[in-house]
Scaffold this motif. Sequence first.
Motif, PDB file in Angstrom:
ATOM      1  N   ILE A 127     153.583 -42.663  29.065  1.00 15.66           N
ATOM      2  CA  ILE A 127     153.233 -43.111  30.405  1.00 15.66           C
ATOM      3  C   ILE A 127     152.394 -42.083  31.135  1.00 15.66           C
ATOM      4  O   ILE A 127     152.732 -40.911  31.201  1.00 15.66           O
ATOM      5  N   GLN A 167     148.957 -47.843  32.915  1.00 19.22           N
ATOM      6  CA  GLN A 167     148.383 -47.560  31.604  1.00 19.22           C
ATOM      7  C   GLN A 167     149.456 -46.974  30.714  1.00 19.22           C
ATOM      8  O   GLN A 167     150.152 -46.047  31.104  1.00 19.22           O
ATOM      9  N   PHE A 168     149.572 -47.528  29.528  1.00 19.98           N
ATOM     10  CA  PHE A 168     150.530 -46.984  28.572  1.00 19.98           C
ATOM     11  C   PHE A 168     149.786 -46.624  27.301  1.00 19.98           C
ATOM     12  O   PHE A 168     148.937 -47.381  26.844  1.00 19.98           O
ATOM     13  N   ARG A 169     150.096 -45.470  26.748  1.00 22.82           N
ATOM     14  CA  ARG A 169     149.529 -45.146  25.454  1.00 22.82           C
ATOM     15  C   ARG A 169     150.332 -45.856  24.387  1.00 22.82           C
ATOM     16  O   ARG A 169     151.544 -46.019  24.505  1.00 22.82           O
ATOM     17  N   LYS A 170     149.627 -46.285  23.356  1.00 19.28           N
ATOM     18  CA  LYS A 170     150.331 -46.990  22.275  1.00 19.28           C
ATOM     19  C   LYS A 170     151.002 -45.989  21.376  1.00 19.28           C
ATOM     20  O   LYS A 170     150.362 -45.309  20.587  1.00 19.28           O
ATOM     21  N   PRO A 210     157.938 -45.422  23.433  1.00 19.36           N
ATOM     22  CA  PRO A 210     157.341 -45.875  24.683  1.00 19.36           C
ATOM     23  C   PRO A 210     157.559 -44.901  25.837  1.00 19.36           C
ATOM     24  O   PRO A 210     156.723 -44.791  26.722  1.00 19.36           O
ATOM     25  N   ALA A 211     158.644 -44.171  25.809  1.00 17.84           N
ATOM     26  CA  ALA A 211     158.960 -43.299  26.939  1.00 17.84           C
ATOM     27  C   ALA A 211     157.933 -42.184  27.088  1.00 17.84           C
ATOM     28  O   ALA A 211     157.677 -41.700  28.176  1.00 17.84           O
ATOM     29  N   TYR A 263     158.964 -50.840  30.785  1.00 20.27           N
ATOM     30  CA  TYR A 263     158.062 -50.915  29.640  1.00 20.27           C
ATOM     31  C   TYR A 263     158.855 -51.050  28.347  1.00 20.27           C
ATOM     32  O   TYR A 263     158.485 -51.806  27.451  1.00 20.27           O
ATOM     33  N   ARG A 264     159.973 -50.329  28.271  1.00 25.55           N
ATOM     34  CA  ARG A 264     160.811 -50.404  27.078  1.00 25.55           C
ATOM     35  C   ARG A 264     161.302 -51.843  26.860  1.00 25.55           C
ATOM     36  O   ARG A 264     161.329 -52.345  25.743  1.00 25.55           O
ATOM     37  N   GLU A 299     159.252 -46.723  33.112  1.00 24.28           N
ATOM     38  CA  GLU A 299     159.570 -46.485  31.696  1.00 24.28           C
ATOM     39  C   GLU A 299     160.575 -47.492  31.166  1.00 24.28           C
ATOM     40  O   GLU A 299     160.386 -48.086  30.091  1.00 24.28           O
TER      41      GLU A 299
END
Lengths: 259, 404
Positions: free
Chosen positions: B403, B392-395, B399-400, A139-140, A136
């Motif tokens: 996931i 994979q990240f959802r848009k 952002p937190a 990604y941030r 996380e």
Amino acid sequence: MKPILTVDKLSMDFGGLRALDRLDLEINTGEIVALIGPNGAGKSTFFNCITGIYLPTGGDVYLTPPHGRKKIINGLKPNQVTKKGMARTFQNIRLFTEMTVLENIMIGRHCRTKASILGAVFKGPGTIREEKEIVEDSYRILVKIGLADSVNMKATNLPYGAQRRLEIGRALATEPFLLLLDEPAAGMNPMETKELDDLIISLRDEGMAILLIEHDMKLVMSLSSRIYVMDYGKKIAQGTPVEIRNNPKVIKAYLGTEN
Amino acid sequence: MFFVNEIKKSLLISCWFIFLTFPIMVIRINPYEEIVDYRWNNLILVGVGSFILSLVGRAVQRRREKIGQNDTDQTAGSTFRIATKMYVPLVALSVLVICCFPFVFSTYQTNIMTTALIYVVLGLGLNIVVGLAGLLDLGYVAFYAVGAYSYALLNYHFGLGFWTVLPIGAGLGALFGILLGFPVLRLRGDYLAIVTLGFGEIIRLILENWNDFSFGPSGIANIPRPSFFGMEMSLQAATIYIYFLMVGLAVFTVFVVNRLQHSRIGRAWIALREDEIACQAMGIDKTKTKLTAFALGATWAGMMGVVFAAKTTFINPASFTFLESAIILSIVVLGGMGSILGVIIAAFILILLPEYLRAFSDYRMLLFGATMVMMMVFRPQGLVAPRRRCYQFRKTDDPAAGIK
């Protein structure tokens, strides 16, 4: 304002060659300082000395964390310096090319996390939580540096400017309060330079201090609050951008003089 | 135009080949009748053969370069997803084969399979050191020897059983891994390879020459097989037992290595392999990371040494020559550095093929060498190139939350 980085009479000799000659330098909280000088002046050597890659032959380097005490850091290994809160990028990009973009950032989180071998094998709740946090947080940072779309891409396949930004992102992942950038704009096109410019300013606004080596004078003059000028391992001038621009010594070092 | 160019190049190559092989392939001197034979047929053969081979070779090379260019556009995980479709049936099939194997085939076959499984684990262990951490270790067999001798000697002197020594052997392997790791911390690449090669030989020479300690070249015999709650077993039952034991250990190894390579420590190893200076500057302790790689790699070798001693019931230093290290390294290189599946496949190929090609035993080493050369030319990344894990990240704006 108390300085967070204090360099006191730092010297570095390679055999008979004096690459750094009793250099003094100070950086305060939240300011952008530029280190400039002609090629071979010793700027990168200076970076390598204060980050522990070279062991300086003389002088001291002190680091003062925002809420901590002043500590001497010369003689520490590079990883210990990074852990103390000073992270850097490299002049020639040094990404982990075979790893993905996200993993490159995740490496930066290494020194702020602590899963052990046993933790990795048994994958207890603590490790899973930590791993999730690493992903996380990383990604941030990718979102912040504008690379969120290339999460799973191999770092080597990124365009040049993006690779530079990824390197900055990787340094940010170590949670530094002082960021050292070694020629971040080298080889960038005007648009990439503009993006970099914005990124550096946003980092300063978050309270991070930045020391940068740079040849792009437009970038240096617009960003930095103070500038140090080096030539032949010595500091030849210091001051605000305006002072530096009109300093005859600096003009001489860069352009030379008649006779 | 392009095609003509290729033919010209190949013609030139075949002319050179004809010229170079002329004295051995064409001229034959017959000393009895004192005449010189000219075998012109051979000249044509060499010419045509080298012409075709060079054409084909370059065509393959070009195709590979083209594929390579396309590859760079892909993200790291795009081909991985296709593979997962076949994953479940493949695993089910291999589980079935593995379970039935010793009951369908003879003891001899089961024995060979056990050996192959030992090499699977050895390959996976060395894979940590060479494939993940990028430290070229040519003395890996030393840890194998440490494990084997620790079981043989501890059993001889103190009567310790297999299950007691298995963890001890693993621990001793790790200890020796650290012992080797300390002096080579500053070395890289070729220099590291030379020192580890020396280390391997030192261990073997000590075992060969220190008679009081290791019984020298005559080795140690009558090492007991692993026990199963103290039951007496026939030779056949014991073979099957060791086979399943090895299957268990191999699965355990795959599990652990897989977890490790996607963990914080595994990433540190790969970073160390990619760029040592950047790795350190990013806050990774180089010393600690290298030592854990050496220690964890050696642990598996130590464990396998114990199993090896128990399986063969006799060991001597001749089992731990440099050739063994070379074979284990070949497994890692052939399979693909850092790829678990690749190492498993390569171990089976390199251990099983020579066994089943005994009919052509004269050409075994030739085939072995030719395969390795071909691999290096056509697929230098190994049978199965390692893939990095994808996320994979959802848009979303937050952002937190995104996931999976």
